[in-house]
Design a protein around this motif. Structure first.
Motif, PDB file in Angstrom:
ATOM      1  N   ARG A 284       0.854  -1.244  -0.080  1.00 43.88           N
ATOM      2  CA  ARG A 284       0.064  -0.119  -0.099  1.00 43.88           C
ATOM      3  C   ARG A 284       0.864   1.351   0.094  1.00 43.88           C
ATOM      4  NH1 ARG A 284      -3.291  -3.298   3.632  1.00 43.88           N
ATOM      5  NH2 ARG A 284      -2.363  -2.280   5.374  1.00 43.88           N
ATOM      6  N   LYS A 285       1.897   1.204   0.508  1.00 43.38           N
ATOM      7  CA  LYS A 285       2.833   2.434   0.970  1.00 43.38           C
ATOM      8  C   LYS A 285       3.445   2.483  -0.473  1.00 43.38           C
ATOM      9  CE  LYS A 285       6.708   4.134   3.330  1.00 43.38           C
ATOM     10  NZ  LYS A 285       7.827   3.821   4.442  1.00 43.38           N
ATOM     11  N   GLU A 286       4.110   1.668  -1.212  1.00 42.63           N
ATOM     12  CA  GLU A 286       4.486   1.808  -2.323  1.00 42.63           C
ATOM     13  C   GLU A 286       3.476   2.335  -3.530  1.00 42.63           C
ATOM     14  OE1 GLU A 286       5.970  -2.116  -3.331  1.00 42.63           O
ATOM     15  OE2 GLU A 286       7.815  -2.100  -2.110  1.00 42.63           O
ATOM     16  N   LYS A 287       2.351   1.724  -3.671  1.00 41.06           N
ATOM     17  CA  LYS A 287       1.290   2.190  -4.388  1.00 41.06           C
ATOM     18  C   LYS A 287       0.950   3.950  -4.162  1.00 41.06           C
ATOM     19  CE  LYS A 287      -1.232  -1.988  -5.173  1.00 41.06           C
ATOM     20  NZ  LYS A 287      -2.431  -2.850  -5.101  1.00 41.06           N
ATOM     21  N   LYS A 288       0.990   4.045  -2.683  1.00 39.11           N
ATOM     22  CA  LYS A 288       0.633   5.446  -2.595  1.00 39.11           C
ATOM     23  C   LYS A 288       1.812   6.279  -2.919  1.00 39.11           C
ATOM     24  CE  LYS A 288      -0.405   8.443   1.431  1.00 39.11           C
ATOM     25  NZ  LYS A 288      -0.672   8.658   2.846  1.00 39.11           N
ATOM     26  N   GLU A 289       3.123   5.724  -2.902  1.00 45.14           N
ATOM     27  CA  GLU A 289       4.312   6.614  -3.399  1.00 45.14           C
ATOM     28  C   GLU A 289       4.240   6.844  -4.946  1.00 45.14           C
ATOM     29  OE1 GLU A 289       7.700   4.635  -1.975  1.00 45.14           O
ATOM     30  OE2 GLU A 289       7.474   5.718   0.198  1.00 45.14           O
ATOM     31  N   LYS A 290       3.824   5.746  -5.704  1.00 44.70           N
ATOM     32  CA  LYS A 290       4.106   5.597  -6.996  1.00 44.70           C
ATOM     33  C   LYS A 290       2.757   6.719  -7.685  1.00 44.70           C
ATOM     34  CE  LYS A 290       3.713   2.621 -10.809  1.00 44.70           C
ATOM     35  NZ  LYS A 290       3.559   1.282 -11.342  1.00 44.70           N
ATOM     36  N   LYS A 291       1.773   6.965  -6.827  1.00 48.53           N
ATOM     37  CA  LYS A 291       0.505   7.876  -6.986  1.00 48.53           C
ATOM     38  C   LYS A 291       0.911   9.154  -7.016  1.00 48.53           C
ATOM     39  CE  LYS A 291      -4.177   8.323  -6.107  1.00 48.53           C
ATOM     40  NZ  LYS A 291      -5.569   8.250  -5.295  1.00 48.53           N
ATOM     41  N   ASN A 292       1.532   9.279  -5.894  1.00 52.61           N
ATOM     42  CA  ASN A 292       2.138  10.726  -5.752  1.00 52.61           C
ATOM     43  C   ASN A 292       3.271  11.093  -6.746  1.00 52.61           C
ATOM     44  OD1 ASN A 292       0.661  10.954  -3.602  1.00 52.61           O
ATOM     45  ND2 ASN A 292       2.372  10.278  -2.047  1.00 52.61           N
ATOM     46  N   VAL A 293       3.970  10.339  -7.147  1.00 45.58           N
ATOM     47  CA  VAL A 293       5.077  10.528  -8.249  1.00 45.58           C
ATOM     48  C   VAL A 293       4.317  10.905  -9.598  1.00 45.58           C
ATOM     49  CG1 VAL A 293       6.710   9.741  -9.756  1.00 45.58           C
ATOM     50  CG2 VAL A 293       6.927   9.252  -7.182  1.00 45.58           C
ATOM     51  N   ASN A 294       3.301  10.003  -9.785  1.00 37.14           N
ATOM     52  CA  ASN A 294       2.550  10.209 -11.176  1.00 37.14           C
ATOM     53  C   ASN A 294       1.937  11.480 -11.275  1.00 37.14           C
ATOM     54  OD1 ASN A 294       3.265   7.715 -12.229  1.00 37.14           O
ATOM     55  ND2 ASN A 294       1.499   6.715 -11.288  1.00 37.14           N
TER      56      ASN A 294
ATOM     57  N   LYS B 207       2.689  14.273  -9.502  1.00 39.10           N
ATOM     58  CA  LYS B 207       3.825  15.338  -9.627  1.00 39.10           C
ATOM     59  C   LYS B 207       4.309  15.381 -11.271  1.00 39.10           C
ATOM     60  CE  LYS B 207       5.978  15.090  -5.085  1.00 39.10           C
ATOM     61  NZ  LYS B 207       7.166  14.769  -4.364  1.00 39.10           N
ATOM     62  N   ILE B 208       4.232  14.121 -11.901  1.00 36.91           N
ATOM     63  CA  ILE B 208       4.626  14.206 -13.417  1.00 36.91           C
ATOM     64  C   ILE B 208       3.520  14.810 -14.119  1.00 36.91           C
ATOM     65  CG2 ILE B 208       4.807  12.690 -15.396  1.00 36.91           C
ATOM     66  CD1 ILE B 208       6.488  10.758 -13.575  1.00 36.91           C
ATOM     67  N   LEU B 209       2.257  14.616 -13.995  1.00 35.90           N
ATOM     68  CA  LEU B 209       1.215  15.264 -14.437  1.00 35.90           C
ATOM     69  C   LEU B 209       1.201  16.805 -14.274  1.00 35.90           C
ATOM     70  CD1 LEU B 209      -1.493  12.760 -13.749  1.00 35.90           C
ATOM     71  CD2 LEU B 209      -0.417  13.063 -15.803  1.00 35.90           C
ATOM     72  N   GLU B 210       1.728  17.255 -13.079  1.00 32.00           N
ATOM     73  CA  GLU B 210       1.656  18.688 -12.813  1.00 32.00           C
ATOM     74  C   GLU B 210       2.786  19.317 -13.495  1.00 32.00           C
ATOM     75  OE1 GLU B 210       0.754  22.279 -11.067  1.00 32.00           O
ATOM     76  OE2 GLU B 210      -0.604  20.267 -11.311  1.00 32.00           O
ATOM     77  N   SER B 211       3.850  18.697 -13.712  1.00 34.05           N
ATOM     78  CA  SER B 211       5.075  19.137 -14.467  1.00 34.05           C
ATOM     79  C   SER B 211       4.606  19.258 -15.755  1.00 34.05           C
ATOM     80  CB  SER B 211       6.137  18.141 -14.122  1.00 34.05           C
ATOM     81  OG  SER B 211       6.628  18.131 -12.785  1.00 34.05           O
ATOM     82  N   LYS B 212       3.890  18.408 -16.263  1.00 32.89           N
ATOM     83  CA  LYS B 212       3.588  18.535 -17.725  1.00 32.89           C
ATOM     84  C   LYS B 212       2.689  19.659 -18.006  1.00 32.89           C
ATOM     85  CE  LYS B 212       3.985  13.662 -19.048  1.00 32.89           C
ATOM     86  NZ  LYS B 212       3.483  12.484 -19.802  1.00 32.89           N
ATOM     87  N   ARG B 213       1.846  19.617 -16.836  1.00 27.55           N
ATOM     88  CA  ARG B 213       0.762  20.978 -16.936  1.00 27.55           C
ATOM     89  C   ARG B 213       1.500  22.238 -17.202  1.00 27.55           C
ATOM     90  NH1 ARG B 213      -1.461  24.333 -14.078  1.00 27.55           N
ATOM     91  NH2 ARG B 213      -0.463  23.741 -12.296  1.00 27.55           N
TER      92      ARG B 213
END
Length: 461
Positions: A9-19, A21-27
């Motif tokens: 669950r922790k890894e999924k949460k971290e991965k979700k946060n990373v994604n 941030k990536i989407l925010e950067s692209k925006r």
């Protein structure tokens, strides 16, 4: 199991946060690109507005309006003037392209007297005039008036011979022939030549070339020209070998003239290499390198380079040969023009450490002198043996003319590694020795060549 699920669950949460941030950067990047695009458009609009306020724009806008039927004199004058300027520039550009950048207005002024004399003679002289000879002699006189024996003019025929000599290649079959008592004898067959491939060997007697019978009255030069230029690419020869007639089928091709020869001498229980260079043609450096490597495979411990009678060739060729011998960084030669000097050094990593002697005489000139001076002044184990060289310290360039003729003209002086200009003075050998012609020509063998024997002795000690 519980610990594992918590970790997942922790890894999924971290991965979700990373994604996220990536989407925010692209925006953010997309927004910045849009801002840049808008800014560029605004800059173009500002430039357009600024240009519309200029007098030039207002004038042409006024002139080219669709609703305008009449134009003032000043408007017509300005547009006509601009059109003439543009047309003149275009015409000048075209002339420059087709004339190679020559200023024919200036040339017409400089050569006005020549054209006047030429036209007067060709139009009014009472007898027939050879127009081509007039021009040839005029060019020859122009070049000769410089007062430099190395600046010269050559007609088409002489140019072809010169180009064949210095290029080191020609269209032919690759052999040397000589008219002797026994007939037209093959003296040498070049390696990898059409003659070699067809099976021709030295001492063959040529009896027939295509339909041409060969006998003692045959003009050898005319026969050679026929083989090189007039015959079909496929040539049939009949030769006599050991009293047997043999038919050879040859295909004329591009042939490389061998200008470098080599052999090994045994001196003081050592193998000494010998390389003779006839001319520094465009293929001489490659041939020299191949011969040198062959000698070194045999384990030579010294080298003699013979440039006696070699009157020069390409500067680049002798530079390549010297680079095979000198240590990196050593000066090969210098050139001087308009009080400015340019130094050419060995930039390769190849060098030789065994003794080297260069054989020279009074007919060793130009590139031969460059090699001799380089070995004498830039090679620690170098010798120059023989008599003082010719003394040609200038460099020439060649310009091929449209009709196939050429002019050769001096462009700079060359100097030895130590800065000596040898023009009219020559290179002084380290070991001066006159050639014993009487002994040698009575029995022309290596043992009777006193200069060669002295060089072999020096590099074997």
């Amino acid at each position: 199991m519980i610990k594992v699920n918590a970790k997942e669950r922790k890894e999924k949460k971290e991965k979700k946060n990373v994604n996220k941030k990536i989407l925010e950067s692209k925006r953010i990047i997309k927004e910045e690109k849009e801002k840049i695009r808008i800014e560029k458009r605004n800059i173009r609009n500002k430039k357009r507005i600024k240009y519309k306020n200029t007098k030039v724009y207002k004038f042409f806008n006024k002139f080219f309006r669709n609703d305008k039927d009449t134009y003032s004199f000043s408007e017509l004058f300005v547009v006509t003037l601009v059109s003439l300027v543009i047309g003149a520039f275009a015409c000048l550009s075209v002339c420059t392209i087709f004339t190679g950048g020559r200023n024919y207005f200036k040339l017409s002024k400089d050569l006005g007297k020549f054209f006047d004399v030429y036209e007067t003679l060709t139009d009014n002289y009472y007898d027939t005039i050879d127009k081509e000879k007039i021009v040839e002699d005029a060019i020859d006189g122009m070049v000769s008036s410089v007062g430099d024996v190395y600046t010269s003019y050559a007609d088409t025929e002489a140019t072809e011979e010169f180009n064949e000599l210095v290029s080191g290649t020609y269209e032919g079959i690759g052999c040397t022939i000589q008219m002797q008592e026994a007939g037209l004898k093959v003296i040498e067959v070049f390696d990898d030549s059409p003659s070699k491939k067809a099976g021709m060997v030295a001492d063959d007697i040529i009896l027939k070339v295509d339909d041409i019978e060969v006998n003692s009255d045959t003009n050898v030069e005319e026969l050679s020209n026929y083989i090189k230029t007039e015959a079909d690419d496929n040539i049939t020869m009949i030769v006599s070998r050991n009293e047997e007639e043999i038919t050879l089928k040859l295909k004329r091709d591009k042939v490389e003239t061998p200008v470098v020869g080599s052999q090994i001498y045994d001196v003081n229980d050592k193998k000494i290499g010998y390389i003779g260079i006839e001319i520094f043609s465009s293929v001489a450096d490659k041939q020299f390198k191949n011969k040198l490597l062959d000698l070194e495979e045999e384990g030579i411990s010294g080298l003699v380079i013979d440039v006696r009678g070699n009157n020069g060739g390409y500067l680049s060729t002798v530079g390549e040969i010297a680079s095979l011998l000198l240590p990196k960084g050593k000066i090969i030669y210098q050139v001087e023009k308009d009080d400015e000097r340019e130094i050419t050094r060995d930039k390769t990593g190849t060098k030789r450490e065994y003794p080297i002697a260069v054989l020279v005489n009074g007919n060793s000139a130009s590139a031969s002198e460059i090699l001799a001076a380089a070995i004498e002044e830039s090679y620690s184990k170098g010798f120059v043996v023989g008599t003082k060289t010719y003394g040609k310290g200038t460099v020439q360039q060649v310009k091929q003319l449209n009709d196939g003729s050429m002019i050769k003209y001096t462009v700079e002086n060359w100097l030895s590694p130590l800065g000596n200009w040898i023009d009219k003075n020559g290179v002084e050998p380290t070991n001066v020795l006159e050639f014993d012609a009487t002994t040698y020509y009575n029995d022309p063998i290596a043992e009777n060549d006193n200069q060669l024997q002295e060089a072999l002795k020096l590099v074997s000690e």
